[in-house]
Design an enzyme around this catalytic site. Sequence first.
Site, mmCIF file in Angstrom:
data_model
loop_
_atom_site.group_PDB
_atom_site.id
_atom_site.type_symbol
_atom_site.label_atom_id
_atom_site.label_comp_id
_atom_site.label_asym_id
_atom_site.label_seq_id
_atom_site.Cartn_x
_atom_site.Cartn_y
_atom_site.Cartn_z
ATOM 1 N N GLY A 275 0.846 -1.192 0.000
ATOM 2 C CA GLY A 275 0.000 0.000 0.000
ATOM 3 C C GLY A 275 0.879 1.240 0.000
ATOM 4 N N CYS A 342 -10.231 22.411 16.879
ATOM 5 C CA CYS A 342 -10.225 22.694 18.321
ATOM 6 C C CYS A 342 -9.730 21.496 19.115
ATOM 7 C CB CYS A 342 -11.616 23.099 18.758
ATOM 8 S SG CYS A 342 -12.277 24.392 17.709
#
Length: 420
Positions: A275, A342
């Site tokens: 991969g 955040c």
Amino acid sequence: MHYFEYKKGELYCERVPIRRIAQEVGTPFYLYSYRTLVRHFKVFDEAFEKVPHLVCYSMKANSNLAILRLFVTLGAGMDIVSGGELYRALKAGADPQKIVFSGVGKRTDEMEDALKSGILMFNVESSMELQTLNEVAGRLGIKAPISIRVNPDIDAKTHPYITTGMKQNKFGIDILRAPKAYRLASELPNLEVVGIDCHLGSQLVDVEPFVEALKKLKALVEDLRKEGMEIHYLDLGGGLGITYNDEEPPHPYEYASNVLDEIQRFNCTLILEPGRVIVGNAGILVTQVLYTKENEEKRFVIVDAAMNDLVRPSYYGSFHQILPVQMDTREEIVADVVGPICESADFLAKGRKIPKPNPGELFAVMSAGAYGFSMSTNYNSRPRVAEVMVRDDEIHVIRQREDYEDLVRGESIPDFLIHP
Ligand SMILES: *Cc1c(COP(=O)(O)O)cnc(C)c1O
């Protein structure tokens, strides 16, 4: 080796200035080089040409349809881990006879879909899965071809989150228990034993663990053959690493030659599931600098890409090189490169030396082709970014940037909340 290069101080992908793509599609975006993808696949595939082999691209690294299609045209098979990946693989035109299905938690509906499409084999990871697959296959009147994923208990010496071939990992069947599982499989009427499989982990920078695993697998195959079982396929999994910073992983040729030494005259078709090594360095994430700020302790460079777009730094503490798209001589600073999310874990780099950024300028986060977009999320209600493929001087958007409508697709407000 890749085709992201500076020409006169400006970063290009093949023959296209990255700045131009940013003007056309906005930021952030993933950018893939066609030529690099082709090269990486071919180099890997050709390294094994001396033996019968099949390269099943591990599509969880990057499952964009255009990228899958590209590998299909080069003769690739696919390593899938879900029904969704089967759907994508078939949509990209993959030959079902080149698809292997890995994963510890295959559902019966996923097994059914895979059986109906006639995949090459299931890499089975537990005795219970053997039983379930046998039942599903029986119901459909199809014989399910299987390999057993053997856990060889080898330390791949990589990040603990991406090692998979040790006893403490959830993957595969312990090599000592594997013969029993094989006996069970050969007794179940709707299964056909065709191979053996293992996968050690990801981002391996040494050949030794592969060779060690192969030796253990070969010994097991010899025992199984003595018991009359036919093992036609030996699947060595994926896991070959790439250079993010200063790693020196073996070249695919070196990896292959070590494997070939072990496998020649073993009378098996070798299956490989690469991969990262194929797509990792063929893709980058392009982002724009929004602000810079500093306190007594630290400097921060705030960019418009975030951990939802590229989670590897936050998740594994991974290193990605960060390069200015416009290279010139200027003062360097040490800063954390962070996104708008955040969370304090939202960073792309920590304590990194970079050219003092100008607001609005573009940065390239390198080596982001694998486990980049495919691990991205909508956290903080951020639309997923666009994906672009460059081929020579052509720009192809291979995935539109999501919009706000995409964010709420499928959500609904029950009536009792509409008229409270
Ligand atoms: C993730 C995975 C791969 C690919 O790993 P890379 O490190 O990207 O090469 C191959 N096989 C299996 C079973 C996997 O889970």
